[in-house]
Write an enzyme that holds these catalytic residues in place. Structure first.
Site, PDB file in Angstrom:
ATOM      1  N   SER A  35      49.482  32.075  44.532  1.00 34.73           N
ATOM      2  CA  SER A  35      48.202  31.965  45.226  1.00 34.73           C
ATOM      3  C   SER A  35      47.362  30.832  44.642  1.00 34.73           C
ATOM      4  CB  SER A  35      47.436  33.290  45.213  1.00 34.73           C
ATOM      5  OG  SER A  35      47.186  33.682  43.902  1.00 34.73           O
ATOM      6  N   ASP A  59      53.407  39.793  45.041  1.00 34.84           N
ATOM      7  CA  ASP A  59      51.967  40.001  45.137  1.00 34.84           C
ATOM      8  C   ASP A  59      51.715  41.392  44.548  1.00 34.84           C
ATOM      9  OD1 ASP A  59      49.440  40.765  45.949  1.00 34.84           O
ATOM     10  OD2 ASP A  59      49.633  39.944  47.969  1.00 34.84           O
ATOM     11  N   PHE A  81      47.506  38.236  33.675  1.00 34.84           N
ATOM     12  CA  PHE A  81      46.598  37.159  34.083  1.00 34.84           C
ATOM     13  C   PHE A  81      46.296  37.190  35.574  1.00 34.84           C
ATOM     14  CE2 PHE A  81      48.710  35.338  30.347  1.00 34.84           C
ATOM     15  CZ  PHE A  81      47.636  34.854  29.651  1.00 34.84           C
ATOM     16  N   LYS A  85      40.048  33.554  40.514  1.00 37.06           N
ATOM     17  CA  LYS A  85      39.084  33.211  39.456  1.00 37.06           C
ATOM     18  C   LYS A  85      37.964  32.268  39.880  1.00 37.06           C
ATOM     19  CE  LYS A  85      41.596  29.281  37.658  1.00 37.06           C
ATOM     20  NZ  LYS A  85      42.017  28.518  36.519  1.00 37.06           N
ATOM     21  N   SER A 125      36.960  37.600  30.152  1.00 35.55           N
ATOM     22  CA  SER A 125      36.137  36.386  30.161  1.00 35.55           C
ATOM     23  C   SER A 125      34.818  36.637  29.440  1.00 35.55           C
ATOM     24  CB  SER A 125      35.872  36.032  31.620  1.00 35.55           C
ATOM     25  OG  SER A 125      34.771  35.175  31.731  1.00 35.55           O
ATOM     26  N   TYR A 150      33.587  38.004  41.002  1.00 38.71           N
ATOM     27  CA  TYR A 150      34.653  37.650  40.053  1.00 38.71           C
ATOM     28  C   TYR A 150      34.347  38.243  38.667  1.00 38.71           C
ATOM     29  CZ  TYR A 150      36.620  35.067  36.188  1.00 38.71           C
ATOM     30  OH  TYR A 150      37.186  34.760  34.973  1.00 38.71           O
ATOM     31  N   LYS A 154      36.169  41.438  36.189  1.00 38.51           N
ATOM     32  CA  LYS A 154      36.575  41.402  34.769  1.00 38.51           C
ATOM     33  C   LYS A 154      35.929  42.564  34.009  1.00 38.51           C
ATOM     34  CE  LYS A 154      39.280  37.868  34.926  1.00 38.51           C
ATOM     35  NZ  LYS A 154      40.734  38.064  34.813  1.00 38.51           N
ATOM     36  N   TYR A 177      37.943  35.104  26.957  1.00 40.25           N
ATOM     37  CA  TYR A 177      37.983  33.649  26.778  1.00 40.25           C
ATOM     38  C   TYR A 177      36.615  33.061  27.031  1.00 40.25           C
ATOM     39  CZ  TYR A 177      42.683  34.936  28.446  1.00 40.25           C
ATOM     40  OH  TYR A 177      43.879  35.557  28.661  1.00 40.25           O
ATOM     41  N   LEU A 200      34.113  22.563  34.784  1.00 45.36           N
ATOM     42  CA  LEU A 200      33.643  21.239  34.379  1.00 45.36           C
ATOM     43  C   LEU A 200      34.773  20.246  34.088  1.00 45.36           C
ATOM     44  CD1 LEU A 200      31.261  19.407  33.630  1.00 45.36           C
ATOM     45  CD2 LEU A 200      31.313  20.385  31.338  1.00 45.36           C
ATOM     46  N   GLY A 297      23.619  31.430  39.339  1.00 52.24           N
ATOM     47  CA  GLY A 297      24.456  32.320  38.527  1.00 52.24           C
ATOM     48  C   GLY A 297      24.802  31.761  37.160  1.00 52.24           C
TER      49      GLY A 297
HETATM   50  C1  UD1 Z   1      32.891  29.817  34.727  1.00 55.09           C
HETATM   51  C2  UD1 Z   1      32.586  31.203  35.211  1.00 55.09           C
HETATM   52  C3  UD1 Z   1      33.210  32.196  34.271  1.00 55.09           C
HETATM   53  C4  UD1 Z   1      34.698  31.937  34.157  1.00 55.09           C
HETATM   54  C5  UD1 Z   1      34.879  30.520  33.635  1.00 55.09           C
HETATM   55  C6  UD1 Z   1      36.323  30.150  33.489  1.00 55.09           C
HETATM   56  C7  UD1 Z   1      30.379  30.973  36.283  1.00 55.09           C
HETATM   57  C8  UD1 Z   1      28.968  31.467  36.329  1.00 55.09           C
HETATM   58  N1  UD1 Z   1      31.161  31.441  35.310  1.00 55.09           N
HETATM   59  O1  UD1 Z   1      32.218  29.638  33.503  1.00 55.09           O
HETATM   60  O2  UD1 Z   1      32.981  33.485  34.767  1.00 55.09           O
HETATM   61  O3  UD1 Z   1      35.278  32.864  33.290  1.00 55.09           O
HETATM   62  O4  UD1 Z   1      34.263  29.621  34.551  1.00 55.09           O
HETATM   63  O5  UD1 Z   1      36.916  29.881  34.707  1.00 55.09           O
HETATM   64  O6  UD1 Z   1      30.764  30.193  37.114  1.00 55.09           O
HETATM   65  N2  UD1 Z   1      29.088  22.106  35.324  1.00 55.09           N
HETATM   66  C9  UD1 Z   1      28.475  20.969  35.841  1.00 55.09           C
HETATM   67  N3  UD1 Z   1      29.091  20.331  36.881  1.00 55.09           N
HETATM   68  C10 UD1 Z   1      30.276  20.746  37.419  1.00 55.09           C
HETATM   69  C11 UD1 Z   1      30.890  21.919  36.879  1.00 55.09           C
HETATM   70  C12 UD1 Z   1      30.256  22.558  35.838  1.00 55.09           C
HETATM   71  O7  UD1 Z   1      27.413  20.558  35.382  1.00 55.09           O
HETATM   72  O8  UD1 Z   1      30.763  20.130  38.375  1.00 55.09           O
HETATM   73  C13 UD1 Z   1      28.440  22.792  34.194  1.00 55.09           C
HETATM   74  C14 UD1 Z   1      28.064  24.237  34.502  1.00 55.09           C
HETATM   75  O9  UD1 Z   1      26.794  24.324  35.062  1.00 55.09           O
HETATM   76  C15 UD1 Z   1      28.160  24.864  33.114  1.00 55.09           C
HETATM   77  C16 UD1 Z   1      29.270  24.068  32.412  1.00 55.09           C
HETATM   78  O10 UD1 Z   1      29.376  22.848  33.143  1.00 55.09           O
HETATM   79  O11 UD1 Z   1      26.973  24.673  32.415  1.00 55.09           O
HETATM   80  C17 UD1 Z   1      30.605  24.773  32.427  1.00 55.09           C
HETATM   81  O12 UD1 Z   1      30.892  25.191  33.750  1.00 55.09           O
HETATM   82  P1  UD1 Z   1      32.289  25.832  34.174  1.00 55.09           P
HETATM   83  O13 UD1 Z   1      33.410  24.990  33.673  1.00 55.09           O
HETATM   84  O14 UD1 Z   1      32.239  26.100  35.638  1.00 55.09           O
HETATM   85  O15 UD1 Z   1      32.367  27.184  33.354  1.00 55.09           O
HETATM   86  P2  UD1 Z   1      31.320  28.404  33.265  1.00 55.09           P
HETATM   87  O16 UD1 Z   1      30.302  28.317  34.330  1.00 55.09           O
HETATM   88  O17 UD1 Z   1      30.849  28.482  31.867  1.00 55.09           O
END
Ligand code: UD1
Length: 345
Positions: A35, A59, A81, A85, A125, A150, A154, A177, A200, A297
């Site tokens: 998936s 599945d 796992f 997500k 998480s 999501y 967890k 994690y 990110l 969020g």
């Molecule tokens: C997210 C999930 C979390 C999950 C984890 C791993 C949320 C609220 N939480 O964590 O439940 O376990 O991923 O998959 O989404 N950011 C940017 N620009 C981007 C992407 C991210 O600025 O394009 C920032 C976000 O605002 C955050 C940081 O980078 O401050 C990390 O973001 P991300 O990698 O999505 O992880 P989490 O939000 O911490």
């Protein structure tokens, strides 16, 4: 040779765990339903370790197939796992998330009961902590209500496992994690999700490779040193090692409680801008970015105290942020070379 089932073993973290389990001498069987993964990952695991894990396309919502699998395969431990997500998608399609993540879990736990399997590791998480009142976060830090379906799956998963292990006298570990980053040193395994990345690092690497025009930084009005949110970025290979240690801990009956929780983080908080900078420095690249509003969020800050994992599992992160940034980029480049495509689900 202990036989370990890894559900979702073709995913980002799962695939790294399969490799280290094989390297540690475990006989690994994978269940995955593609998936958010590809059969190519199975080939890449074989390229790295020279061992083909047994593989079943199932599945986990399919109770009959799950039962048939467990009837035919003697399993000593399960690392679970398999789950959806994507936080944003879970808000749009809550029932898909509850059905997939919880029904899959329930079917696996029921099979543990029926086929006398004692040991279970859950992929959890740091999202279960929400915006914690104190940093760093320890396992006893009170949990806050998760924002997204999501995150709730967890938190609920942990509750279900807690009740189940007590009632059925089973042993489990929930690994929480923080933010996994980086890729395998072969660059054959890494973070490749379908569609637009939510996290990110894959967003940064896709921007670096020209797939995305620019990165959008979500919010610069947090109460942090540069105004951007703080997370704990921890290398996926270090996270993978913790699973082997957690499994050995359970197999050697070192656990005191039926369900034990461990934070897996680097112990260091980094802002979004610091991560961009670290990526640029490690790879000698520039990442174009703009600042926009906060993402709904999102929390301001989360980083781990991993001393419980250090004390009990003898685990500690070994990989520097610089190395994680380098391997993440090398993986992205290799993806581009190989046109390694994963179908959308
Ligand atoms: C997210 C999930 C979390 C999950 C984890 C791993 C949320 C609220 N939480 O964590 O439940 O376990 O991923 O998959 O989404 N950011 C940017 N620009 C981007 C992407 C991210 O600025 O394009 C920032 C976000 O605002 C955050 C940081 O980078 O401050 C990390 O973001 P991300 O990698 O999505 O992880 P989490 O939000 O911490």
């Amino acid at each position: 040779m202990k036989k370990i089932l890894v559900t979702g073993g073709l995913g980002y973290i799962g695939s790294h765990v399969v490799v280290v389990l094989q390297e540690a001498g475990f006989d690994v069987t994978i269940i995955d339903d593609f998936s958010n993964s590809s059969i190519k990952v199975l080939e890449n695991i074989f390229l790295i370790t020279g061992i083909k894990p047994s593989f079943f396309e199932i599945d986990l919502k399919d109770k009959v197939k799950v039962d048939t699998f467990f009837k035919a395969n003697k399993i000593d431990g399960i690392i679970h796992f398999a789950a959806y997500k994507a936080v944003g998608e879970s808000v749009q399609k809550p029932l898909d998330y509850y059905r997939n993540n919880l029904e899959g879990l329930l079917n696996v736990l029921e099979s543990m009961e029926q086929y006398q399997i004692d040991n279970f590791i859950f992929s959890s998480s740091c999202s279960v902590y929400g915006q914690a009142d104190q940093m760093p976060i320890i396992e006893k830090t009170p949990l806050k209500r998760a924002e997204s379906p999501y995150g709730k799956t967890k938190a609920m998963g942990e509750e279900i496992i807690s009740d189940f292990t007590k009632a059925m006298n089973k042993n489990a570990i929930s690994l929480r994690y923080f933010n996994p980053v980086g890729s395998h040193k072969s660059y054959l395994l890494g973070d490749k999700s379908s569609g637009i990345p939510n996290n990110l690092l894959p967003y940064i690497t896709q921007t670096a490779s020209g797939l995305r025009e620019q990165l959008i930084v979500f919010g610069k009005d947090y109460e942090t040193k540069d105004g951007t949110a703080i997370r704990d970025y921890v290398d996926v290979n270090d996270i993978a090692d913790a699973h082997v240690l957690a499994l050995q801990y359970l197999l050697h009956k070192k656990n005191k409680d039926k369900l034990e929780f461990f934070n897996l983080g680097s112990g260091t908080g980094s802002t979004v801008l610091e991560i961009i900078e670290a990526f640029e420095r490690a790879n000698n690249l520039k990442i174009p970015y703009t600042i926009s509003n906060r993402r709904e969020g999102d929390i301001q800050e989360a980083y781990a105290d991993f001393s419980k994992a250090k004390e009990k599992l003898h685990w500690q992160p070994k990989t520097s942020l610089e190395i994680s940034m380098k391997t993440a980029w090398e993986f992205e480049k290799k993806l581009k070379e190989n046109e390694f495509k994963i179908p959308n689900h």
